[in-house]
Design an enzyme around this catalytic site. Structure first.
Site: not given
Ligand code: ADP
Length: 336
Positions: A67-68, A112, A161, A220
């Site tokens: 998401k981030t 977030d 979430t 992640r």
């Molecule tokens: P969320 O915000 O949903 O908790 P993040 O965007 O922070 O998740 O993702 C966590 C890590 O996972 C990121 O640092 C990235 O390296 C990796 N990641 C997430 N989605 C992908 C994707 N689709 N392709 C490659 N790496 C990803």
């Protein structure tokens, strides 16, 4: 806590930096979620053609699914700067007013855990999203009055979430909503391959695939496991093969299906203390010693997807597959 292979957001500085280095920078580099990617391309292209800010975007799904990363990509693809904040940091409407009033035209604002924002701030956000305007309260009591303030046009990217906890009026103000799904093993293998290339590792595909298969459907976690196995290989001066992956992950309590200690604790409690359930979330969380929100938004989605837990109106119930996975004999009940 962070040395655990759990799916909670990164907490240590080291992991934040590590994630930053591995984060895809464009939609083209972003692995999987093909439908969402396609929809986003359309949304961003349309806005570009009409020379306006893209619609507000709501992304939901368990932690670590990107998401981030997508919020950052939206800023990158629209060549705008990104402002990051989170629901828990917005305790008063004034906190939000300060952020909104300092946005520059076109900026992308990422909030977030948007479901955890204070109620008065939420109401302020409605108007801001719709009309790029807020009303600021001046004074107190009977003499209080509101001053309208125009904002620069911006794109809000909200992440949650728990989309179920988002009030309808807030959800309705997003022009685009997407739910991120867990990643397949093939997609996660691609994620780990990409990450290993960024890190300069030339490991055999089988070893990378083994990491992917134990990553709980979550990029992640895939990156986190890669890091742990890299440590293991380095310290033991051993080959980066499937055996090393298995040995390293045994050490970190990650089983062959990717369940970590907390996942197994939830299943074990359900089976041993509550005869498989059904049991309410509150009772389960007290017994496991973990917050109900963590169980509901982090542990359960994966266990439900794996077919280990069923959510019934009377509570959570372990399935025969859960008994089998933990090495218990399932009771012969028809309603399991
Ligand atoms: P969320 O915000 O949903 O908790 P993040 O965007 O922070 O998740 O993702 C966590 C890590 O996972 C990121 O640092 C990235 O390296 C990796 N990641 C997430 N989605 C992908 C994707 N689709 N392709 C490659 N790496 C990803």
């Amino acid at each position: 806590m962070n040395e655990e292979i759990d799916p909670a957001p990164p907490e240590s500085e080291g992991e934040v930096q590590f994630e930053g280095a591995l984060r895809p920078k464009s939609l083209g580099e972003f692995v999987g979620q093909s439908k969402v990617r396609e929809q986003l391309v359309l949304l961003l292209d349309a806005a570009k053609k009409e020379n306006r800010t893209p619609d507000h975007i709501l992304l939901s799904g368990p932690p670590g699914l990107g998401k981030t990363t997508l919020a950052m990509i939206v800023a990158e693809e629209t060549q705008q700067s990104l402002r990051i904040t989170s629901g828990p940091a917005i305790n008063h409407a004034g906190d939000l007013a300060a952020v909104l009033s300092s946005l520059v035209p076109g900026e992308v604002l990422f909030i977030d855990e948007i479901h955890r924002m204070a109620r008065p701030a939420e109401e302020m956000l409605y108007l801001a999203m719709e009309d790029f305007r807020i009303d600021i309260m001046v004074g107190k009591g009977a003499g209080a009055t509101t001053l309208p303030l125009d904002l620069a046009p911006f794109t809000l990217v909200g992440a949650t979430t728990r989309s179920g906890l988002l009030p309808g009026p807030l959800r309705d103000r997003f022009g685009f909503t997407a739910h991120l799904e867990f990643y397949s093993e093939v997609e996660l293998t691609e994620v780990v391959k990409r990450s290993s290339a960024v890190l300069g590792l030339t490991w055999p595909t089988e070893a990378l695939g083994e990491i992917a298969s134990r990553s709980r459907g979550t990029p992640r976690i895939a990156n986190r496991l890669l890091r742990r196995v890299r440590d293991y290989v380095l310290v033991h001066d051993t080959a980066p093969d499937v055996d090393s992956v298995q040995a390293a992950l045994l050490l970190y309590d990650v089983d062959e299906l990717g369940l970590d200690r907390l996942d197994r604790a939830v299943l074990d409690t359900l089976i041993r203390k509550f005869a498989g359930g059904p049991v309410g979330l509150g009772t389960l969380s007290v017994s496991v010693g973990e917050e109900a929100e963590t169980i509901e938004s982090v542990v359960e989605p994966f266990l439900v997807r794996q077919g280990f837990i069923q959510r019934t109106p009377r509570g959570r119930q372990a399935t025969p597959a859960a008994y089998a996975h933990l090495g218990h004999e399932a009771p012969s009940r028809n309603d399991l």
